[in-house]
Enzyme design. Structure first.
Site, mmCIF file in Angstrom:
data_model
loop_
_atom_site.group_PDB
_atom_site.id
_atom_site.type_symbol
_atom_site.label_atom_id
_atom_site.label_comp_id
_atom_site.label_asym_id
_atom_site.label_seq_id
_atom_site.Cartn_x
_atom_site.Cartn_y
_atom_site.Cartn_z
ATOM 1 C CE LYS A 191 -7.074 -0.044 6.379
ATOM 2 N NZ LYS A 191 -7.957 0.526 5.373
ATOM 3 C CG HIS A 245 -1.875 1.016 1.414
ATOM 4 N ND1 HIS A 245 -1.580 2.300 1.844
ATOM 5 C CD2 HIS A 245 -3.209 0.991 1.199
ATOM 6 C CE1 HIS A 245 -2.701 3.004 1.886
ATOM 7 N NE2 HIS A 245 -3.711 2.232 1.497
ATOM 8 C CB CYS A 299 -3.750 3.355 -1.571
ATOM 9 S SG CYS A 299 -5.023 4.580 -1.330
ATOM 10 C CG ASP A 337 0.681 -2.208 6.330
ATOM 11 O OD1 ASP A 337 -0.210 -2.270 7.192
ATOM 12 O OD2 ASP A 337 0.557 -1.585 5.253
ATOM 13 C CD GLN A 356 -6.727 -4.435 4.443
ATOM 14 O OE1 GLN A 356 -7.646 -5.117 4.891
ATOM 15 N NE2 GLN A 356 -6.899 -3.181 4.073
HETATM 16 N N1 C6P Z 1 -6.250 0.521 2.909
HETATM 17 C C1 C6P Z 1 -8.108 0.132 1.430
HETATM 18 O O1 C6P Z 1 -9.210 0.406 0.949
HETATM 19 P P1 C6P Z 1 -4.921 3.950 7.115
HETATM 20 O O2 C6P Z 1 -5.453 4.775 5.996
HETATM 21 O O3 C6P Z 1 -3.720 4.586 7.782
HETATM 22 O O4 C6P Z 1 -5.972 3.517 8.085
HETATM 23 O O5 C6P Z 1 -4.412 2.580 6.462
HETATM 24 C C2 C6P Z 1 -3.483 2.598 5.432
HETATM 25 C C3 C6P Z 1 -3.227 1.221 4.930
HETATM 26 C C4 C6P Z 1 -1.985 0.670 5.123
HETATM 27 N N2 C6P Z 1 -1.715 -0.591 4.737
HETATM 28 C C5 C6P Z 1 -2.636 -1.361 4.152
HETATM 29 C C6 C6P Z 1 -2.289 -2.755 3.769
HETATM 30 C C7 C6P Z 1 -3.923 -0.847 3.929
HETATM 31 O O6 C6P Z 1 -4.830 -1.618 3.353
HETATM 32 C C8 C6P Z 1 -4.217 0.500 4.294
HETATM 33 C C9 C6P Z 1 -5.553 1.083 3.997
HETATM 34 C C10 C6P Z 1 -7.587 0.960 2.572
HETATM 35 O O7 C6P Z 1 -7.438 -0.807 0.998
HETATM 36 C C11 C6P Z 1 -7.706 2.419 2.301
HETATM 37 S S1 C6P Z 1 -6.690 2.951 0.971
#
Ligand code: C6P
Length: 418
Positions: free
Chosen positions: A237, A134, A376, A211, A214
């Site tokens: 999430k 991401h 992203c 990270d 997910q």
């Molecule tokens: N992915 C998706 O629709 P934040 O925005 O900080 O809560 O998370 C960022 C982020 C970082 N790593 C991974 C693997 C992610 O999936 C995400 C967020 C969302 O897939 C929003 S773009």
């Protein structure tokens, strides 16, 4: 038992209909249709227990923390620190002090890039990320490398979207200072062998950041078993509020990191004459008034997830994923993007002659919420040579009937674009 106690009591058997009653938004109708919410990788819905925890905090306990001698402040401090303990247990951290509350995964990666990266990465050094990251786990490292004259290396993947472990190992060297890799890909669902990857990185003295944005919603995570040095995730999430997230870091590494943001709450002593000394971790990284309610809501979400059981969740979602994948494989004109053996509940696809945004819009008219876009993860889209995909991402409150509705919806879209 009251409603909250019932929701967080260990669930004897997995009962999806009973679970769905804990998520009122799932009973909503959108565009005249029953809502089918399949955008869980973007953000998850919240159970009533999380809403109640926030309500309780704001209506009975609201006070600032760590600075009041009065009872409400002490109670709020207790709840906030209890939440830290809950997160620590959830990740199997060695102690609550290894848990830093931040805004989310993005802020946590940036903190490590700033705090650890700027101290340890220099000219000629290397940072490794993977092709499936991401942007939140790419851009902070790109910026760091540009600033320090270091090189960002990319661990490749195969067409199924699986990380190529041997090639990754081949990238590691004494120059590697940091490896930053996702536990599970938001765009493909691929689960990476982070434990093995960590052991490989450690052989070369590199630190490993995972990270887990997910990861935590879909499987049980044990940071000590993985062996990683840092693990980050976002509460929203994981069925918790937005604006709260977590950085897990090994205590000695966190302790050696300088502060990032400065201000109240993170100091030991401030003097015009002698300057400022800083608080120990984790407070050193929590400048200003934190998202107290968010942390409390996150603890409630973790209690909820634990009541079902991360392993039970993983098994149920895997079954749903297999069910929907098999059906989608039969839809003519569709290409699945991301067919790794180890996956969490994410199905990404493209359709001949149809733009993902059009597909998303047509599905929305059926009440089906999916995400269409690059998620992203533009370098990943470039690898597959597609501008975007349609992504359905699952949670434990989704059902087989919803998978059927998704497939029917996609078949309808196909009729339009044939
Ligand atoms: N992915 C998706 O629709 P934040 O925005 O900080 O809560 O998370 C960022 C982020 C970082 N790593 C991974 C693997 C992610 O999936 C995400 C967020 C969302 O897939 C929003 S773009």
């Amino acid at each position: 038992m009251n409603a909250i106690e019932e929701s967080v009591a260990p669930m004897a058997t997995f009962d999806v209909e009973r679970i769905r009653r804990d998520f009122p938004v799932l009973q909503e109708r959108v565009r005249g249709k029953e809502l089918i919410y399949l955008d869980n990788a973007a953000t998850t819905q919240k159970p009533l227990t999380v809403a109640y925890a926030l309500q309780h905090y704001y209506t009975s306990e609201n006070a600032n923390i760590h600075r009041g001698v009065h009872l409400l402040s002490q109670q709020a401090t207790f709840s906030y620190e209890r939440a830290r303990g809950r997160v620590g247990q959830f990740l199997n951290a060695a102690e609550p002090g290894e848990i830093v509350f931040l805004r989310g995964a993005t802020e946590a990666v940036n903190l490590v890039a700033h705090g650890y990266g700027r101290q340890h990465v220099g000219p000629g050094d290397e940072v490794i990320v993977s092709q499936m990251e991401h942007h939140s786990n790419i851009v902070p490292w790109q910026v760091l490398c540009e600033e320090k004259g270091a090189t960002l290396r990319v661990a490749p993947i195969n067409d199924a979207g699986e990380l190529l472990l041997e090639e990754y190992e081949g990238l590691l060297s004494e120059r590697t200072k940091i490896v930053a890799v996702t536990h599970a890909s938001n765009a493909l669902g691929t689960v990476n062998p982070v434990q093995e990857m960590t052991a490989m990185a450690h052989k070369f003295g590199a630190v490993m950041l995972v990270d887990g944005a997910q990861g935590v919603p879909h499987m049980s995570v044990d940071v000590r078993e993985i062996g990683c040095d840092f693990y980050v995730f976002s509460g929203h999430k994981l069925f918790a509020p937005t604006g709260i997230g977590v950085l897990y870091g090994k205590k000695d590494l966190l302790n050696a990191m300088p502060p990032w943001e400065t201000g109240g709450g993170m100091i030991q002593r401030v003097s015009f004459e002698q300057g400022t000394t800083y608080a120990d971790v984790p407070m050193r990284f929590e400048a200003g008034t934190p998202h107290i309610a968010g942390a409390i809501g996150l603890a409630a979400a973790i209690d909820y997830v634990n009541a079902i059981g991360p392993a039970v969740i993983a098994e149920y979602e895997d079954e749903l994923l297999r069910y929907v994948t098999e059906q989608l494989e039969d839809v003519e004109g569709i290409t699945l993007i991301g067919t790794a053996k180890e996956k969490v509940g994410v199905v990404s696809f493209v359709m001949d002659d149809a733009h993902p945004h059009d597909i998303g819009t047509i599905l929305d008219a059926e009440g089906i919420a999916v995400r269409a876009g690059h998620h992203c993860a533009q370098p990943l889209m470039q690898f597959y040579n597609v501008p975007a995909t349609v992504r359905a991402s699952l949670a434990f409150y989704n059902t087989r009937a919803e998978m059927d509705a998704l497939v029917t919806g996609i078949r309808k879209v196909r009729e339009v674009f044939k």
